[in-house]
Scaffold this motif. Structure first.
Motif, mmCIF file in Angstrom:
data_model
loop_
_atom_site.group_PDB
_atom_site.id
_atom_site.type_symbol
_atom_site.label_atom_id
_atom_site.label_comp_id
_atom_site.label_asym_id
_atom_site.label_seq_id
_atom_site.Cartn_x
_atom_site.Cartn_y
_atom_site.Cartn_z
ATOM 1 N N GLU A 109 0.807 -1.225 0.000
ATOM 2 C CA GLU A 109 0.000 0.000 0.000
ATOM 3 C C GLU A 109 0.838 1.271 0.000
ATOM 4 O O GLU A 109 0.507 2.246 -0.669
ATOM 5 N N ASP A 110 1.945 1.267 0.776
ATOM 6 C CA ASP A 110 2.696 2.528 0.919
ATOM 7 C C ASP A 110 4.214 2.356 0.825
ATOM 8 O O ASP A 110 4.969 3.290 1.137
ATOM 9 N N ASN A 111 4.686 1.184 0.451
ATOM 10 C CA ASN A 111 6.114 0.914 0.233
ATOM 11 C C ASN A 111 6.961 0.910 1.509
ATOM 12 O O ASN A 111 8.200 0.904 1.434
ATOM 13 N N THR A 112 6.333 0.880 2.662
ATOM 14 C CA THR A 112 7.086 0.843 3.915
ATOM 15 C C THR A 112 7.840 -0.480 4.040
ATOM 16 O O THR A 112 7.241 -1.550 3.909
ATOM 17 N N PRO A 113 9.152 -0.450 4.314
ATOM 18 C CA PRO A 113 9.884 -1.703 4.515
ATOM 19 C C PRO A 113 9.351 -2.465 5.726
ATOM 20 O O PRO A 113 8.961 -1.857 6.729
ATOM 21 N N PHE A 114 9.335 -3.795 5.636
ATOM 22 C CA PHE A 114 8.949 -4.593 6.801
ATOM 23 C C PHE A 114 9.770 -5.862 6.841
ATOM 24 O O PHE A 114 10.397 -6.266 5.859
ATOM 25 N N PHE A 115 9.746 -6.504 8.013
ATOM 26 C CA PHE A 115 10.531 -7.706 8.260
ATOM 27 C C PHE A 115 9.638 -8.696 8.995
ATOM 28 O O PHE A 115 8.706 -8.302 9.698
ATOM 29 N N SER A 116 9.913 -9.971 8.821
ATOM 30 C CA SER A 116 9.080 -10.953 9.516
ATOM 31 C C SER A 116 9.891 -12.205 9.814
ATOM 32 O O SER A 116 10.809 -12.564 9.074
ATOM 33 N N ASP A 117 9.504 -12.852 10.900
ATOM 34 C CA ASP A 117 10.140 -14.096 11.314
ATOM 35 C C ASP A 117 9.290 -15.260 10.832
ATOM 36 O O ASP A 117 8.345 -15.082 10.055
#
Length: 672
Positions: free
Chosen positions: A312-320
């Motif tokens: 939606e807004d190109n925000t970087p994210f990380f996940s386990d």
């Protein structure tokens, strides 16, 4: 003398040792490094041959290879026997992690130095595997045969699909990168597969708030939307995979407007999403293994891009492995934090290359044509357009004069539509055999309900007074049900010296107007000439590929003529023995064969009522002066007709296609 022998011994020892060192240098490399090695004398060595033999052992009968195999490692006799036993298994065959791609590259390099036929055969089997694995929509899954789960997604991850397209591009462009070239027939398939792959890339580019952006590492094979893979690989936009996709698009020598637009939008997205002032630091243990990754502020750090960005807004994210989005790298566990590449610099290669590419293609959309009524389409960029549809779309609406679009030889994988507002257009190929328009839509693929057939065509003519010449128009979906090659819904349309190729429903000759098919080759299986047009087929070859029905007319009740075949040859594949001339799609069907040569595949009864007894009273099925083993007038169904000489005289081009009103003007077909 003794000293000479000693010197010789030393020299021999040095050579043997140097060879051992070289061997060790090769064997110590990874498989990827070996396949990436520049071609040199080493590929003519016994060692290269031994490794190539390993590659052949690992290849499965289906043509592909499993992944993560260090092909250069020596194999014991027991291991070789085990691999031979696995030949018929297709389990774990893939293009993931460079599998199949790297093996094909290596075989090509060895074959150039050691041209053994088995290396060529293995390479070509690998190529056939790639062609077979492609989806109808142009994408490739991670595993083929399909493996359940996210492996069925269209896979850009780790450049899987980009690597495949690089192989196809080098082969279709005959760059010489590969020492092995397939047959011309296979090369044409490669050309189409590449075009389909590029179309898939364009169709999967994500639209965010109405603007094209980038790509996910994988896309759903049905919806084409970004899709989830492993728990920590959520639907997102990917800086890493998107970069190499764009570099591939930028490598196309003569890109279409769609490709150019795609690159511009992706570059804008890269500029918008780059991260500056931040660098990744690593902490290593005594063995050199990463035990921690830390993000540190650094105003001099080069730009980086996140592996995953919000749709939606190109925000970087990380996940386990729990699949929960986190805002920072520090929030996920050490195992995933340290064992995965969360940031990439690849997009910088795109930004560095873009200015030169933009300069080369900036005027594409602003091209000024010297003559709006004479334009050329050529895949090699030597014409005004590289796409037939682009040429049509840029043609003047409702022109007073005829517009001629000359199409150079090539395989044009595109759906082509001549719009209602584009009358008086001529599409003329350089040669019937080599100017090929092809697409592969069909009923089940379209999946729009009971009328899906009418969306499946490769070429659609909605404009009056269209002329098609010297073309091959093909629906390449195969024998999969209704799949139209050419659909004509207009009047005063001429199709001259063309090949119309398909299976069921090849030619949809419809509309209430008049159509002229001259010196054409038309092939198919069932109802492969169908519709409600008044159409004259003259000096055509009508070729049946399976026992079934040639025509399925739906002539309007008020029409004087339906389908008229004059001086045509009706031929068939050797195995075809039970072909009907026609059956009524609608009960007032009119179909007549005059002076035609009918092969022995035509059934003695000639016609079928399509389980509509009432049609026997309303149809008009007739013949006159035909010849050949399939012409058995005395054995035809009793509700068909044999024309008299006086009746046959009324079947002239003037009465069928001409203006019934007297006029001093030439008829439209006289101007062809």
């Amino acid at each position: 003398m003794r000293y000479i022998k000693q010197i010789k011994l030393v020299l021999i020892t040095m050579l043997l040792l140097s060879g051992s060192v070289l061997d060790a240098q090769i064997l110590d490399k990874s498989w990827h490094e070996i396949t990436s090695k520049k071609e040199d004398d080493w590929f003519a060595s016994a060692e290269a041959k031994t490794i190539a033999d390993n590659v052949l052992l690992y290849q499965r009968d289906i043509g592909g290879w499993p992944k993560n195999i260090q092909m250069q490692k020596p194999l014991s006799e027991a291991e070789k026997q085990k691999l031979k036993a696995l030949k018929s298994s297709s389990k774990d065959v893939t293009t993931d992690n460079g599998a199949t791609y790297h093996e094909m590259i290596f075989l090509s390099k060895v074959y150039r130095a050691q041209p053994e036929p088995r290396y060529k055969e293995a390479f070509l089997n690998g190529l056939n595997y790639l062609l077979e694995a492609q989806y109808d929509n142009g994408g490739w899954p991670q595993f083929y045969p399909l493996k359940e789960g996210y492996y069925t997604h269209i896979t850009y991850n780790d450049d899987s699909m980009v690597n495949i397209l690089k192989v196809l591009k080098n082969i279709k462009d005959e760059t010489g990168y590969f020492s092995i070239q397939p047959s011309e027939a296979v090369r044409k398939k490669v050309d189409v597969a590449f075009q389909k792959g590029i179309e898939c890339i364009l169709n999967t580019q994500y639209v965010q708030n109405g603007v094209l952006t980038a790509w996910c590492a994988q896309h759903d094979k049905n919806t084409l939307l970004p899709a989830k893979a492993r728990a920590y690989e959520l639907p997102s936009l990917s800086g890493a995979e998107s970069a190499n996709i764009v570099l591939l698009l930028m490598s196309i020598e003569n890109p279409s407007t769609a490709v150019i637009n795609s690159v511009h939008k992706a570059v804008a997205w890269f500029e918008n999403t780059k991260i500056t002032g931040l660098r990744e630091d690593r902490v290593y243990n005594d063995e050199g293994k990463t035990i921690s990754k830390i993000m540190v502020a650094d105003e001099n750090a080069p730009a980086i891009w996140a592996r995953f960005m919000d749709l939606e807004d190109n925000t970087p994210f990380f996940s386990d492995r729990d699949g929960i989005k986190k805002a920072t790298l520090a929030e996920i566990g050490e195992e995933r934090r340290n064992g995965y590449a969360w940031y990439k610099t690849f997009p910088q290669k795109v930004l560095d290359k873009y200015p030169e590419w933009k300069e080369k293609h900036s005027s594409k959309n602003l091209k000024q044509l010297g003559n709006l009524f004479e334009v050329v389409v050529a895949k090699d960029g030597s014409g005004d357009y590289v796409s037939i549809q682009e040429a049509i779309n840029n043609s003047k609406a409702f022109p007073y004069d005829r517009i001629t679009i000359t199409i150079k030889n090539g395989i044009y994988y595109e759906k082509v539509k001549v719009h209602e507002w584009n009358p008086n257009i001529t599409l003329i190929g350089e040669s019937k055999e080599h100017t090929i328009i092809t697409y592969d839509d069909y009923f089940d693929k379209i999946d729009l309900g009971r009328n899906s057939t009418f969306y499946s065509q490769t070429v659609l003519i909605d404009a009056d007074r269209t002329i098609l010449k010297n073309l091959t128009i093909e629906n390449s979906a195969g024998d999969v049900g209704q799949a139209v090659a050419l659909a004509v819904n207009a009047t005063e349309v001429a199709v001259i010296n063309c090949n119309l190729l398909g299976h069921q429903d090849t030619l949809y000759a419809s509309g209430k107007g008049q159509q002229y098919y001259k010196a054409c080759y038309i092939e198919g299986t069932t109802d492969f000439i169908f519709g409600n047009a008044t159409a004259l087929f003259e000096n055509c070859q009508i070729h049946s590929k399976r026992d079934s029905f040639i025509t399925a007319a739906s002539t309007p009740k008020e029409a004087d003529f339906g389908y008229v075949f004059k001086d045509c040859d009706l031929t068939a594949n050797d195995e075809v023995t039970k072909m009907y001339l026609g059956r009524p799609w609608r009960i007032y069907a009119k179909t007549v064969f005059i002076n035609c040569n009918l092969g022995d595949h035509i059934l003695p009864v000639g016609w079928d009522n399509w389980s509509k007894p009432e049609a026997e009273k309303t149809t008009f099925y007739a013949e006159f002066n035909n010849s050949g083993e399939g012409y058995r007038p005395n054995e035809r169904v009793n509700w068909s007709h044999q024309l008299t000489k006086s009746e046959a005289k009324s079947y002239t081009i003037k009465t069928i296609l001409g203006n019934p009103k007297k006029s001093s003007k030439k008829e439209w077909y006289e101007l062809l």
